[in-house]
Design a protein around this motif. Sequence first.
Motif, short mmCIF file in Angstrom:
data_model
loop_
_atom_site.label_atom_id
_atom_site.label_comp_id
_atom_site.label_asym_id
_atom_site.label_seq_id
_atom_site.Cartn_x
_atom_site.Cartn_y
_atom_site.Cartn_z
N TYR A 200 0.94 -1.24 -0.22
CA TYR A 200 -0.16 0.13 -0.12
C TYR A 200 0.79 1.35 -0.10
CZ TYR A 200 -3.15 3.72 1.73
OH TYR A 200 -3.92 4.72 2.00
N ALA A 203 2.33 1.71 -3.31
CA ALA A 203 1.47 2.33 -4.33
C ALA A 203 1.16 3.48 -4.33
CB ALA A 203 0.17 1.32 -4.20
N GLU A 207 2.76 6.42 -7.25
CA GLU A 207 1.32 6.82 -8.01
C GLU A 207 1.67 7.41 -9.34
OE1 GLU A 207 -2.84 6.54 -7.60
OE2 GLU A 207 -1.70 7.12 -5.78
N LYS A 210 3.56 3.27 -11.21
CA LYS A 210 3.84 2.22 -10.33
C LYS A 210 4.27 0.89 -11.19
CE LYS A 210 -0.80 2.65 -9.20
NZ LYS A 210 -1.96 2.11 -8.65
N ASN A 218 -0.33 -1.94 -10.74
CA ASN A 218 -1.10 -1.50 -11.79
C ASN A 218 -2.33 -2.29 -11.49
OD1 ASN A 218 0.32 0.58 -13.06
ND2 ASN A 218 1.16 -1.07 -14.70
N GLU A 219 -2.30 -3.53 -11.02
CA GLU A 219 -3.58 -4.33 -10.80
C GLU A 219 -4.29 -4.25 -9.44
OE1 GLU A 219 -4.60 -6.09 -13.32
OE2 GLU A 219 -2.80 -5.68 -14.49
N TYR A 220 -3.57 -3.77 -8.31
CA TYR A 220 -3.88 -3.50 -7.12
C TYR A 220 -4.36 -1.79 -6.96
CZ TYR A 220 -1.91 -7.90 -5.03
OH TYR A 220 -1.64 -9.25 -4.97
N THR A 221 -5.38 -1.53 -6.46
CA THR A 221 -5.76 -0.27 -6.07
C THR A 221 -5.44 -0.02 -4.73
OG1 THR A 221 -8.26 -1.07 -5.33
CG2 THR A 221 -8.02 -0.42 -7.69
N THR A 222 -5.34 1.28 -4.42
CA THR A 222 -4.85 1.40 -2.88
C THR A 222 -6.00 1.22 -1.79
OG1 THR A 222 -5.72 3.87 -3.34
CG2 THR A 222 -3.23 3.38 -3.31
N TYR A 224 -7.96 -1.30 -2.13
CA TYR A 224 -7.92 -3.11 -1.92
C TYR A 224 -6.69 -3.17 -1.09
CZ TYR A 224 -7.23 -7.87 -2.77
OH TYR A 224 -7.12 -9.04 -2.41
#
Length: 313
Positions: A200, A203, A207, A210, A218-222, A224
């Motif tokens: 996290y 990420a 920003e 990434k 790129n696949e994970y969102t903050t 999530y």
Amino acid sequence: MTERGTALLDRPERPTPLRAMRLPVGLIRTARPRQWVKNVLVMAAPASAGALDSRHTAVQLAVVFVLFTTAAAGVYLINDARDAGADRAHPVKCRRPVAAGDVPVALAHTVGALLAGAAIAGAVTLCNAMTGALLIAYLSMQLAYCIWLKHVLVVDLAVVSTGFLMRAMIGGIALGIPLSRWFLITTGFGALFMVAAKRYSEAVQMEGAKGATRALLNEYTTGYLRFVWQLAAGVAVLAYCLWAMESGGVADRALLPWRQLSVIAFILAVLRYAVFADRGAAGAPEDVVLRDRAFAVIGLVWAAMYGLAVADL
């Protein structure tokens, strides 16, 4: 130009002492000496069982610590060799010796493989069969992570967390100590909490760039990743409470129920670490653990309480 001047120009430049030391220093840095503190986890199971009172235990744990450190160093070398290109795009990782060019990629691969082989040979020779099997499983999983699993969504978090769990298990397995299920759950989800918090933070800090440093960011969102570390923290706290109450809520001969009271210190430690996670500043776990005084004090209080519980004082 005179003949003597031409000869001087053609003479190869002698390496200075500083330049000659760059390679060995780079190899040591790549082995991550600061992260060796993670391998203290090999003492976790014996300590929780109160089995640290003999010379045999101390010697066996020292051997396991060295073997795990050697194996981890080999993995770090191979990982940095494979990630050199991506690390050059990272503001901090670009200073790693392999990415900076101080350690050749081929040499990092070779030394990493030799260290991994030495760790396996040592485990098979010096420890019981289960210890050797667990170390081989650790190396296999970590090498699979370097090559492939780091690119698989969610699995990458699970693999890194499992590496911490294996560290905590191996000391108990080497000494034949039964492992509590709540101990395993607490350790596993505590590790997931720190790993997700680190992802996290990375990420948040990277920003907009990434993918250049870690493709899966790129696949994970903050959102999530925040959910993952919050969920893992909750499960770790619950499991620790059940672990602390496992032997009952009343002390035997002790002045106070130290094991149960240690829950307070454990929760404070989780809350303190969560401060850094929430800010996006929970980078390497060892940096938070070693640099934050408040966290260190809470950790010492927890260790004292649990030590008193084990000693039944």
